[in-house]
Enzyme design. Structure first.
Site, PDB file in Angstrom:
ATOM      1  N   GLU A  36       0.990  -1.145   0.113  1.00  0.00           N
ATOM      2  CA  GLU A  36      -0.167   0.029   0.241  1.00  0.00           C
ATOM      3  C   GLU A  36       0.942   1.369  -0.002  1.00  0.00           C
ATOM      4  OE1 GLU A  36      -3.030   0.449   3.295  1.00  0.00           O
ATOM      5  OE2 GLU A  36      -3.594   2.140   2.214  1.00  0.00           O
ATOM      6  N   ARG A 262       5.275 -12.737   9.444  1.00  0.00           N
ATOM      7  CA  ARG A 262       5.791 -11.476   9.386  1.00  0.00           C
ATOM      8  C   ARG A 262       7.389 -11.544   9.989  1.00  0.00           C
ATOM      9  NH1 ARG A 262       2.142  -7.262   8.596  1.00  0.00           N
ATOM     10  NH2 ARG A 262       3.763  -5.763   9.362  1.00  0.00           N
ATOM     11  N   LYS A 272       4.585   0.765   8.981  1.00  0.00           N
ATOM     12  CA  LYS A 272       4.860   1.971   8.423  1.00  0.00           C
ATOM     13  C   LYS A 272       4.172   3.162   9.509  1.00  0.00           C
ATOM     14  CE  LYS A 272       3.141   0.263   4.624  1.00  0.00           C
ATOM     15  NZ  LYS A 272       2.458   0.030   3.263  1.00  0.00           N
TER      16      LYS A 272
END
Ligand code: ATP
Ligand code: MG
Length: 560
Positions: A36, A262, A272
């Site tokens: 994203e 992850r 982020k």
């Protein structure tokens, strides 16, 4: 590279091999990396990039780069450009053009209409609070929305009106009609579309409704013919919804989702949102601050693409989560630079040395290897003159036992040069040591002195034939192993106050007057340092410490 020529790298690779040998999968393997564009990529994304592009490469397939851009308010062109640059810098090439989920907004809208027509989606007018209340919780089933049985015709009309801008933000949403009693909360009539009056970086003001991630992602995968949609474990509970969407529309292809753990790194933040806070609140000098775990920060610091890819290889890919020691990342960059980094000398805290028996105005040129184990890298010229600099830390007046450096009346070898003995310590009015008067031994170039033994070898530069430099000594940004672990605390409380030490007035040998910009140097005995082109100007060179020669944290950790 053929897939069966060697052992599988990870469980996803074995899974695909099995699918191929059992005939479950035929044709090309197509993956995608779907960031994203709401921030810069970080080291966690590197794991996903290496996995997705690596799988495609292993099976002779393709990997797309697709921006998952369904939240226009948080996204921007700056992030898109940075992400493209970072993926390329890591050494990967995506198939064809860059793609955007927003390329598929028309198609996604069409699939929403298809669901409405099949009686599988409805327009709901509950407020956000009511919806939360109707949703129930893990112990209690939810309740059906009063709008759940709205007739198809009315749903179609309302959905069109939503698109045409006849309703305000939050007034209506489109929901999937699945099961309000499902133990999986994601299946309790999830929202597919919401109203959002926001300018989109790709589609401008064409849309005032935007599809949700869970609806967009499976459709985008299908539109691109993705075969294996790899994502992190937090999406495991979303997989039934991913499948529901594809099973209830008529998609052009049928991708499947597989989850992996992850990357969590100790002493590091990989979110982020939190990294953005460090930038926005000025805790660091931007996304590419060399202390940031972003790809651009690591690049600025001197990390090589190879070291990051090696690191991703070392940590592997699996289902179970866990935390990786950031020492492994530092190990990977040391390994890479040890074999390739050109050597040079830099005196960080200069102390003047006068060789009283070397004639004034005379000089000679010493030839040193660029890399001691790699002759092919050539040689460099280092001038030897009467006035030199050594590091303040390499001299003490009262040496401890086993001192391996300089002290009064003791001898050391200057790397690549002669042996010298300290004869006199010169002080200023305040008693500070400002100069050493030494005698060099002209018979010691490349050979041992006769009758005495030097203490050790130290680095040095010539006063007249060296260049001034500023040095940024970077250390870990956080001094806590898991900076965002305590629920009531704030991760910025764990910032390491010593994450940056700036040294001015250091001196580097003159072969560095025009430094390389492709690889860090090893400053002998100090560590690896990367030329900071953006911070340097004609009068001043700036170098950033990539990593020390040894792990200085390993001992500290054991003590606590
Ligand atoms: P963040 O929480 O930092 O915003 P994200 O998952 O929301 O991360 P995306 O831009 O959506 O960020 O991520 C793109 C891809 O990278 C996704 O497939 C995601 O699963 C993967 N990814 C993100 N963070 C990690 C990580 N720490 N380890 C492995 N993969 C990751
Ligand atoms: Mg995300």
């Amino acid at each position: 590279m053929s897939a069966d020529s060697k052992k599988a790298h990870n469980f996803i690779e074995s899974l695909i091999k099995d699918e191929i040998s059992s005939g479950k999968h035929t044709g090309k393997v197509v993956t995608r990396f779907p960031p994203e564009p709401n921030g810069y990529l970080h080291v966690g994304h590197a794991k996903s990039i290496c996995l997705n592009f690596g799988i495609a490469d292993t099976f002779g397939g393709e990997c797309n780069l697709r921006f998952d851009d369904t939240n226009p308010e948080k996204e921007s062109q700056e992030y898109i450009d940075a992400i493209r640059q970072d993926v390329q810098w890591l050494g990967y090439e995506w198939a064809g053009e860059v793609r955007y989920a927003s390329d598929y907004f028309d198609a996604i809208y069409g699939y929403a209409v298809e669901l409405i027509e099949k009686g599988k989606a409805y327009v709901c007018s509950l407020t956000a609070e009511q919806m939360a209340e109707y949703r129930g919780n893990l112990k209690e089933p939810g309740r059906n929305s009063p709008d759940r049985d709205r007739p198809v015709e009315e749903n179609l009309k309302l959905f069109q009106d939503m698109r045409d801008g006849k309703y305000q933000n939050g007034e209506l949403v489109l929901r999937a009609k699945i099961d309000m009693a499902s133990p999986n909360m994601n299946l309790r009539d999830p929202i597919l579309y919401r109203i959002r009056y926001a300018e989109h970086h790709q589609t401008g003001d064409k849309w005032c409704i935007y599809p949700m991630y869970d609806f967009t992602h499976p459709i985008s995968d299908a539109m691109e013919g993705i075969t294996h949609s790899l994502c992190t474990l937090e999406f495991e509970d979303h997989r039934p919804l991913y499948d529901w969407v594809l099973d209830n529309i008529t998609p052009p292809a049928r991708p499947h989702q597989t989850e992996f753990a992850r990357l969590n790194l100790n002493y590091t933040i990989t979110s982020k949102r939190k990294l953005k806070r460090l930038v926005d609140e000025g805790f660091v000098d931007g996304w590419n601050d060399p202390r940031m775990p972003t790809i651009s920060g690591m690049r600025h610091r001197g990390y090589t693409p190879k070291s990051i890819r090696t690191f991703c290889d070392m940590i592997g890919v699996n289902k179970a989560g866990g935390t990786v020691d950031v020492g492994m990342l530092e190990f990977a960059i040391r390994e890479d630079l040890n074999t390739r980094a050109p050597r040079a000398m830099c005196v960080m805290r200069p102390l003047k040395v006068t060789l009283t028996n070397y004639p004034e105005g005379q000089s000679e040129t010493l030839t040193l290897p660029v890399h001691p184990q790699n002759e092919e890298m050539g040689t460099r010229e280092v001038p030897w003159t009467r006035t030199l600099y050594i590091d303040r830390d390499d001299f003490v007046e009262e040496p401890p036992r086993k001192w391996k450096r300089l002290a009064p009346d003791q001898a050391v070898r200057l790397r690549g040069g002669y042996v010298m003995t300290c004869r006199e310590v010169v002080r200023d009015g305040d008693g500070n040591i400002v100069e050493l008067k030494c005698e060099y031994d002209p018979k010691t170039l490349g050979v041992n002195p006769e009758g005495y033994k030097p203490n050790g070898v130290i680095h040095w530069v010539s006063e007249s034939d060296s260049v001034e430099a500023d040095i940024n000594l970077y250390d870990r940004l956080f001094n806590h192993e898991s900076p965002d672990s305590d629920k009531d605390g704030d991760f910025v409380d764990h910032l390491n106050p010593e994450s940056l030490t700036r040294l001015t007035g250091a001196r580097v040998e003159k072969s560095l007057a025009q430094p390389r910009t492709d690889l860090p140097y090893q400053f002998e005995r100090e560590g690896y340092f990367f030329f900071d082109e953006s911070a340097s100007d004609a009068g001043k060179l700036v170098f950033n410490r990539t990593v020390t020669l040894r792990d200085s944290w390993a001992g500290a950790q054991n003590k606590s």
